[in-house]
Design a protein around this motif. Structure first.
Motif, PDB file in Angstrom:
ATOM      1  N   ASP A  74       0.810  -1.211   0.000  1.00 14.97           N
ATOM      2  CA  ASP A  74       0.000   0.000   0.000  1.00 14.97           C
ATOM      3  C   ASP A  74       0.847   1.265   0.000  1.00 14.97           C
ATOM      4  O   ASP A  74       0.449   2.280  -0.559  1.00 14.97           O
ATOM      5  N   ASP A  75       2.031   1.202   0.615  1.00 16.21           N
ATOM      6  CA  ASP A  75       2.876   2.395   0.693  1.00 16.21           C
ATOM      7  C   ASP A  75       3.970   2.406  -0.370  1.00 16.21           C
ATOM      8  O   ASP A  75       4.872   3.233  -0.336  1.00 16.21           O
ATOM      9  N   GLU A  76       3.868   1.500  -1.334  1.00 17.35           N
ATOM     10  CA  GLU A  76       4.878   1.448  -2.387  1.00 17.35           C
ATOM     11  C   GLU A  76       4.723   2.633  -3.327  1.00 17.35           C
ATOM     12  O   GLU A  76       3.626   2.955  -3.778  1.00 17.35           O
ATOM     13  N   SER A  77       5.838   3.295  -3.647  1.00 19.93           N
ATOM     14  CA  SER A  77       5.801   4.496  -4.475  1.00 19.93           C
ATOM     15  C   SER A  77       5.298   4.188  -5.869  1.00 19.93           C
ATOM     16  O   SER A  77       5.705   3.202  -6.490  1.00 19.93           O
ATOM     17  N   ALA A  78       4.411   5.045  -6.375  1.00 20.15           N
ATOM     18  CA  ALA A  78       3.876   4.853  -7.725  1.00 20.15           C
ATOM     19  C   ALA A  78       4.918   5.123  -8.792  1.00 20.15           C
ATOM     20  O   ALA A  78       4.788   4.660  -9.929  1.00 20.15           O
ATOM     21  N   THR A  79       5.966   5.883  -8.463  1.00 23.14           N
ATOM     22  CA  THR A  79       6.957   6.242  -9.460  1.00 23.14           C
ATOM     23  C   THR A  79       8.277   5.518  -9.277  1.00 23.14           C
ATOM     24  O   THR A  79       9.236   5.796  -9.985  1.00 23.14           O
ATOM     25  N   ALA A  80       8.345   4.592  -8.310  1.00 18.90           N
ATOM     26  CA  ALA A  80       9.545   3.768  -8.193  1.00 18.90           C
ATOM     27  C   ALA A  80       9.514   2.731  -9.301  1.00 18.90           C
ATOM     28  O   ALA A  80       8.504   2.087  -9.547  1.00 18.90           O
ATOM     29  N   LYS A  94      -7.674  26.050 -11.732  1.00 20.23           N
ATOM     30  CA  LYS A  94      -8.377  25.801 -10.470  1.00 20.23           C
ATOM     31  C   LYS A  94      -7.868  24.528  -9.807  1.00 20.23           C
ATOM     32  O   LYS A  94      -7.756  24.463  -8.574  1.00 20.23           O
ATOM     33  N   LEU A  95      -7.568  23.501 -10.613  1.00 24.84           N
ATOM     34  CA  LEU A  95      -6.957  22.299 -10.055  1.00 24.84           C
ATOM     35  C   LEU A  95      -5.625  22.646  -9.398  1.00 24.84           C
ATOM     36  O   LEU A  95      -5.352  22.250  -8.263  1.00 24.84           O
ATOM     37  N   HIS A  96      -4.779  23.377 -10.100  1.00 26.70           N
ATOM     38  CA  HIS A  96      -3.465  23.720  -9.571  1.00 26.70           C
ATOM     39  C   HIS A  96      -3.563  24.599  -8.324  1.00 26.70           C
ATOM     40  O   HIS A  96      -2.796  24.427  -7.363  1.00 26.70           O
ATOM     41  N   ALA A  97      -4.502  25.532  -8.313  1.00 26.77           N
ATOM     42  CA  ALA A  97      -4.637  26.444  -7.168  1.00 26.77           C
ATOM     43  C   ALA A  97      -5.080  25.712  -5.912  1.00 26.77           C
ATOM     44  O   ALA A  97      -4.765  26.139  -4.794  1.00 26.77           O
ATOM     45  N   SER A  98      -5.763  24.588  -6.077  1.00 29.51           N
ATOM     46  CA  SER A  98      -6.355  23.905  -4.920  1.00 29.51           C
ATOM     47  C   SER A  98      -5.309  23.339  -3.964  1.00 29.51           C
ATOM     48  O   SER A  98      -5.609  23.122  -2.783  1.00 29.51           O
ATOM     49  N   SER A  99      -4.090  23.093  -4.447  1.00 26.17           N
ATOM     50  CA  SER A  99      -3.043  22.552  -3.570  1.00 26.17           C
ATOM     51  C   SER A  99      -1.752  23.362  -3.654  1.00 26.17           C
ATOM     52  O   SER A  99      -0.720  22.931  -3.149  1.00 26.17           O
ATOM     53  N   TRP A 100      -1.826  24.518  -4.240  1.00 21.17           N
ATOM     54  CA  TRP A 100      -0.646  25.329  -4.545  1.00 21.17           C
ATOM     55  C   TRP A 100       0.199  25.604  -3.298  1.00 21.17           C
ATOM     56  O   TRP A 100      -0.256  26.204  -2.336  1.00 21.17           O
ATOM     57  N   GLN A 101       1.441  25.118  -3.295  1.00 25.03           N
ATOM     58  CA  GLN A 101       2.416  25.367  -2.239  1.00 25.03           C
ATOM     59  C   GLN A 101       1.945  24.937  -0.848  1.00 25.03           C
ATOM     60  O   GLN A 101       2.479  25.400   0.156  1.00 25.03           O
ATOM     61  N   ASP A 102       0.962  24.053  -0.796  1.00 20.01           N
ATOM     62  CA  ASP A 102       0.480  23.571   0.493  1.00 20.01           C
ATOM     63  C   ASP A 102       1.256  22.316   0.866  1.00 20.01           C
ATOM     64  O   ASP A 102       1.013  21.226   0.340  1.00 20.01           O
ATOM     65  N   LYS A 103       2.205  22.452   1.758  1.00 20.20           N
ATOM     66  CA  LYS A 103       3.139  21.366   2.058  1.00 20.20           C
ATOM     67  C   LYS A 103       2.427  20.133   2.603  1.00 20.20           C
ATOM     68  O   LYS A 103       2.781  19.000   2.255  1.00 20.20           O
ATOM     69  N   ASP A 104       1.429  20.322   3.453  1.00 22.09           N
ATOM     70  CA  ASP A 104       0.712  19.174   4.015  1.00 22.09           C
ATOM     71  C   ASP A 104       0.031  18.369   2.913  1.00 22.09           C
ATOM     72  O   ASP A 104       0.122  17.136   2.868  1.00 22.09           O
ATOM     73  N   ILE A 105      -0.673  19.079   2.023  1.00 27.10           N
ATOM     74  CA  ILE A 105      -1.383  18.395   0.944  1.00 27.10           C
ATOM     75  C   ILE A 105      -0.399  17.757  -0.032  1.00 27.10           C
ATOM     76  O   ILE A 105      -0.583  16.617  -0.471  1.00 27.10           O
ATOM     77  N   LEU A 106       0.668  18.466  -0.361  1.00 27.97           N
ATOM     78  CA  LEU A 106       1.635  17.936  -1.324  1.00 27.97           C
ATOM     79  C   LEU A 106       2.400  16.747  -0.763  1.00 27.97           C
ATOM     80  O   LEU A 106       2.735  15.814  -1.496  1.00 27.97           O
ATOM     81  N   THR A 107       2.681  16.783   0.524  1.00 28.18           N
ATOM     82  CA  THR A 107       3.320  15.630   1.145  1.00 28.18           C
ATOM     83  C   THR A 107       2.409  14.413   1.045  1.00 28.18           C
ATOM     84  O   THR A 107       2.849  13.303   0.704  1.00 28.18           O
ATOM     85  N   ARG A 108       1.141  14.626   1.332  1.00 26.34           N
ATOM     86  CA  ARG A 108       0.176  13.530   1.222  1.00 26.34           C
ATOM     87  C   ARG A 108       0.064  13.048  -0.222  1.00 26.34           C
ATOM     88  O   ARG A 108      -0.007  11.836  -0.477  1.00 26.34           O
ATOM     89  N   ALA A 109       0.065  13.991  -1.170  1.00 25.78           N
ATOM     90  CA  ALA A 109      -0.039  13.614  -2.580  1.00 25.78           C
ATOM     91  C   ALA A 109       1.175  12.810  -3.026  1.00 25.78           C
ATOM     92  O   ALA A 109       1.048  11.859  -3.810  1.00 25.78           O
ATOM     93  N   SER A 110       2.359  13.174  -2.544  1.00 26.49           N
ATOM     94  CA  SER A 110       3.567  12.442  -2.931  1.00 26.49           C
ATOM     95  C   SER A 110       3.549  11.025  -2.382  1.00 26.49           C
ATOM     96  O   SER A 110       4.159  10.123  -2.965  1.00 26.49           O
ATOM     97  N   GLU A 111       2.844  10.819  -1.284  1.00 26.31           N
ATOM     98  CA  GLU A 111       2.761   9.492  -0.682  1.00 26.31           C
ATOM     99  C   GLU A 111       1.611   8.664  -1.252  1.00 26.31           C
ATOM    100  O   GLU A 111       1.736   7.441  -1.398  1.00 26.31           O
ATOM    101  N   ARG A 112       0.507   9.314  -1.589  1.00 30.92           N
ATOM    102  CA  ARG A 112      -0.693   8.596  -2.008  1.00 30.92           C
ATOM    103  C   ARG A 112      -0.892   8.577  -3.528  1.00 30.92           C
ATOM    104  O   ARG A 112      -1.532   7.688  -4.063  1.00 30.92           O
ATOM    105  N   LEU A 113      -0.376   9.604  -4.219  1.00 31.44           N
ATOM    106  CA  LEU A 113      -0.479   9.655  -5.678  1.00 31.44           C
ATOM    107  C   LEU A 113       0.908   9.362  -6.253  1.00 31.44           C
ATOM    108  O   LEU A 113       1.469   8.321  -6.010  1.00 31.44           O
ATOM    109  N   CYS A 114       1.442  10.293  -7.039  1.00 28.78           N
ATOM    110  CA  CYS A 114       2.794  10.154  -7.589  1.00 28.78           C
ATOM    111  C   CYS A 114       3.677  11.243  -7.000  1.00 28.78           C
ATOM    112  O   CYS A 114       3.286  12.412  -7.012  1.00 28.78           O
TER     113      CYS A 114
END
Length: 524
Positions: A133-139, A250-270
C-alpha cells in the motif's frame, strides 16, 4: 472462455458499488486501451413500490417494484487481463489504477474538486499481495530502472514476483481497480448535434467493436443524465484551449504550495506527477535519443523547411536533448523541502481528457435532424477533467505546455497567440490563488505567492523541451510521413505526431529554448 465471460460480467461490480442495480446493458462496444477497459452501460435500479396495498388484505397483490434507469461509465483494470505483460509493465498498469482511485476518493473531496470532474459513484482498488500500500507509484522495477531513478520503495519481493503472475493467473484474480462515473451526454460531431432520439446504439455501425485508445472517446451515443451537453475536440480553438486552461488553473490552485497536501499527494499519488516524467520512462529512450532524432531527421527531410533543417543546431538536436534532459527534468521536479510553485498536476492533460460544456445558447433551430453549434463562444464554465492516473506533485506549467502543444494549431500560436493562452492561464491561476488564500488564510508554506510571469514562462519553456524529449524518445524514433498520414484524423494523438507543420514549428521553437538552457548550464 468461461473465465473471460465471467470477467466481462459487470453486474457483480455494479451491485457492489450500487446495490439497487438489478440489471444492465452495454451501450456500444467495450473501449479497450493498453491499461484499462471502458464500458458504457445503461443500468436499471429496482426498488419496492410505495403503493403497496394493506398487508392484512387477503386479496393484496404481490409486492411490485418500480424501475429507474441511469447511464454510467465503468472503467475497469482487471489484473488477469494483463497477465501477458512483464511484471514491470503490469505493475505500472496497476499503479495507474491505484493513483486514479485515490485521486477520486481522497483528493477530490479534500480539495473541493467536485465541480471539475464527472460525478464518481464508486472507486475501488485491490492490489493486496501484489503491491504494498505504501509502495511508491513512481519507483521503477529494478530491471528497467534508470540509474537516476528512485527504487527504494519497490517491494523486495519484486524479483521473485517477476514471473509468478505469468505462470499462475490465480495470484491476479480479483486484483485491479474499478471506477464508476456518470455518463455524459457528449456531442459526437463537434459541428452537428443530433437530437436525443438519435443518441442510441447503432448496432450496424462498422466501428461497433473497434478498439479505441482513449477510454472516453466516441461516447456520443450515451443518452444524457440531465440536459447538459458536452463535447470533445482536437485540435482546439484558442477559446476552447483557454477554457480548458482556466479549469486546469483551479486544479493547480487547490493545492498550490500547500506542504501538508503535497506531502500527502507524494505518498498517495505520484511523488513526481506526469505520464511522461523522465523518472518513469524507459532509460533506453534517453540512451537512444540521438539515433531517434537521426531517424526522424532523415524521414522528414523532404518536407522540412530547408532553412530550418540545414541549421547545425537542428542537425544535432537529438544529442542536445539527450544532454539537457536530466537538467530539465530536475528543474520541473519541485522538492517538498523547497515547495516553491509546487502543486498537484493532472499529468496527462491532453485535449481528449477534457470535456467542454456546450452552452444552450449555442444551439439554433436547424431542422428536425440536426442543430448547429457555434464553437467559438468563449464560455467561462468549467470543463470536466478525466483520467487522473498520472496525477501527482509537479509544476503546473508541465500540464500547460502539454495541453497547448497537444492540440492547438500552429497558426493559432503565432503572433502572440501562445503567450495569450499562457497569460490567460496565469490570470485564472492567480485569481484562484487569491480566492483560495482568503478561504484558507494561509497554507502550510505560509503566505501563498502568485506565479510571476517571468518564472512561469521559464517553466513553460522547460515544459516544452521536456515534452519534445518524450515525443522524440517514444514516438518519433519510428515516425514516418506515412505514420503521420495514418494518424492525422486521430484526435487522441498529439498534433506533433500527426501534423507536419505542427511538428516543424515545435522543433523550431524548442531549438530556441534549448539554446537558452544550454547557455545557463555553461554559466553554471
Amino acid at each position: 472462455d468461461h473465465d473471460e465471460e465471467e470477467r466481462n460480467n459487470l453486474l457483480p461490480v455494479l451491485t457492489r458499488a450500487i446495490p439497487s442495480i438489478s440489471s444492465y446493458e452495454h451501450i456500444g462496444g467495450r473501449i479497450v486501451q493498453g491499461n484499462a477497459v471502458g464500458n458504457r452501460v445503461l443500468v436499471r435500479h429496482a426498488s419496492p413500490s410505495t403503493e403497496e396495498e394493506d398487508a392484512g388484505s387477503s386479496s393484496s397483490p404481490p409486492p411490485t417494484t418500480t424501475t429507474s434507469q441511469q447511464h454510467l461509465f465503468v472503467k475497469l483494470v482487471d489484473a488477469v487481463a494483463y497477465q501477458h505483460k512483464p511484471w514491470a509493465d503490469l505493475r505500472r498498469t496497476l499503479l495507474y489504477a491505484r493513483t486514479e482511485v485515490r485521486f477520486y476518493n481522497e483528493f477530490v473531496p479534500l480539495l473541493g474538486l467536485e465541480p471539475l470532474v464527472p460525478n464518481c459513484f464508486h472507486a475501488h482498488c485491490d492490489l493486496g499481495g501484489l503491491i504494498d500500500d505504501d509502495e511508491s507509484a513512481t519507483a521503477i522495477f529494478s530491471s528497467t530502472a534508470n540509474t537516476n531513478t528512485k527504487t527504494s520503495h519497490v517491494n523486495n519481493n519484486d524479483q521473485e514476483r517477476n514471473h509468478d503472475h505469468e505462470k499462475d493467473a490465480r495470484i491476479l484474480r480479483g486484483k485491479g481497480g474499478c471506477i464508476i462515473l456518470e455518463a455524459l451526454n457528449v456531442v459526437v460531431d463537434p459541428l452537428i448535434v443530433s437530437p436525443p432520439s438519435s443518441l442510441s446504439t447503432n448496432n450496424n455501425s462498422p466501428n461497433k467493436d473497434a478498439v479505441d485508445h482513449n477510454l472516453h472517446e466516441r461516447r456520443g451515443d450515451m443518452i444524457p443524465n440531465g440536459g447538459k451537453r458536452w463535447m470533445q475536440a482536437s485540435p482546439l480553438t484558442p477559446p476552447q484551449a483557454l477554457q480548458c486552461l482556466k479549469t486546469l488553473a483551479k486544479l493547480h490552485a487547490s493545492s498550490w504550495q500547500d506542504k501538508d497536501i503535497l506531502t500527502r499527494a507524494s505518498e498517495r499519488l505520484c511523488d513526481t506527477g506526469g505520464s511522461y516524467h523522465l523518472q518513469i520512462r524507459n532509460p533506453n529512450e534517453l540512451k537512444n535519443m540521438a539515433q531517434s532524432w537521426d531517424h526522424f531527421y532523415d524521414n522528414f527531410q523532404s518536407v522540412a523547411p530547408p532553412e530550418l533543417w540545414n541549421r547545425a543546431s537542428i542537425r544535432n538536436l537529438g544529442k542536445r536533448i539527450q544532454a539537457i534532459a536530466p537538467h530539465v527534468s530536475n528543474e520541473l521536479t519541485p522538492g517538498l523541502s523547497i515547495g516553491e510553485y509546487a502543486t498537484i498536476v493532472h499529468g496527462d492533460y491532453k485535449a481528449m481528457n477534457a470535456f467542454l460544456p456546450v452552452p444552450s445558447s449555442s444551439f439554433k433551430d436547424g431542422g428536425e435532424d440536426e442543430r448547429k453549434m457555434d464553437l467559438e463562444d468563449d464560455d467561462d464554465d468549467d470543463v470536466y477533467m478525466i483520467d487522473f492516473a498520472s496525477a501527482g506533485v509537479g509544476l503546473g506549467m508541465s500540464d500547460v505546455a502539454m495541453h497547448i502543444v497537444h492540440a492547438v494549431r500552429p497558426y493559432d500560436l503565432k503572433d502572440g497567440g501562445e503567450e495569450q493562452l499562457v497569460d490567460g492561464y496565469l490570470r485564472a491561476l492567480n485569481a484562484a490563488l487569491r480566492h483560495s488564500q482568503t478561504k484558507r488564510n494561509s497554507s502550510s508554506f505560509g503566505v501563498v505567492h502568485e506565479y510571476p510571469t517571468h518564472v512561469a514562462m521559464r517553466h513553460y519553456r522547460l515544459g516544452c523541451v521536456d515534452y519534445l524529449r518524450f515525443i522524440l524518445g517514444r514516438f518519433w524514433r519510428s515516425a514516418t510521413l506515412e505514420s503521420f498520414e495514418a494518424k492525422k484524423g486521430n484526435q487522441n494523438t498529439t498534433l506533433i505526431k500527426r501534423d507536419v507543420e505542427a511538428a516543424m514549428r515545435f522543433i523550431e521553437k524548442v531549438d530556441i529554448y534549448l539554446e537558452e538552457f544550454e547557455t545557463e548550464n555553461e554559466r553554471d
